[in-house]
Design an enzyme around this catalytic site. Sequence first.
Site, PDB file in Angstrom:
ATOM      1  N   SER A 107       2.927  -5.739  -4.325  1.00 14.16           N
ATOM      2  CA  SER A 107       3.864  -4.572  -4.096  1.00 14.16           C
ATOM      3  C   SER A 107       4.816  -5.064  -4.883  1.00 14.16           C
ATOM      4  CB  SER A 107       3.930  -4.266  -3.207  1.00 14.16           C
ATOM      5  OG  SER A 107       4.373  -2.762  -2.468  1.00 14.16           O
ATOM      6  N   TYR A 115       2.421  -1.623   5.963  1.00 13.05           N
ATOM      7  CA  TYR A 115       2.433  -2.109   4.508  1.00 13.05           C
ATOM      8  C   TYR A 115       3.070  -3.561   3.762  1.00 13.05           C
ATOM      9  CZ  TYR A 115       1.579  -0.789  -0.643  1.00 13.05           C
ATOM     10  OH  TYR A 115       1.249  -1.097  -2.170  1.00 13.05           O
TER      11      TYR A 115
END
Length: 254
Positions: free
Chosen positions: A138, A151
């Site tokens: 990501s 995250y």
Amino acid sequence: MFSLANKTAVVTGGGSGIGLAVAELFARQGAVVHILERDAATGQAAVDRITEAGGTAHAHVADVADQAQVRAAFAQIGQLNILVNNAGIAHVGNVENTTEADFERVYRVNVAGIYNCLHAAVPLLRAGGGGAIINMASIAAHVGITDRFAYSMSKGAVHAMTLSVARDYLSVGIRCNSISPARVHTPFVDGFVAKNYPGREAEMFEKLSRSQPIGRMGTPAEVATLALYLCSDEAGFVTGCDYPLDGGFITLNN
């Protein structure tokens, strides 16, 4: 170009969103696709879509956070050429309001889950003379994003694992790369907006879209197309790389 004929691919979380787009595209390009999903119905629905379109696919019920389940699924699959580690979960929160339970949950799926699949798949890839691995990272692995503490931790680990595997298995023909998307329009995004901003869905969707300098979210198909290239023979000289697919987020968002 970009044929996957005579190749076997495993896609974790292949029942929806980016994983489904990858599974469908790989099947169209000739691969036999094995989908790992926690929910049997979700996995089977994806297989039905692929077979109805003329492809070949199989579903396996496995929670990537459970090594025993992962090992059993890969033992059933046997020989493979491609692994796409796509399964993952999100979490909103900073270091103060992220609970230990939340942190552990994200870690178990996004970090240990990829480790479990790598641990099971790499020996099979090695035995088959090599292959290609894609880990879904990501932009959170590269830049600070508000309220994404756990995250971001997990995706930073994904990036690091990618480099480690690429280095360790260079000599046996296993290539390992990662893709770092920005926001991609999936059912998860729609659910997130509906849950957190009731009555303001259109406004918030537009705001989230504009956070990418290109002015929109990515699509699952765009991520799948990059994954196809990286897993194809045409990318045989590419390993140990991360590919931001971010509409200019990392370099132009200033």
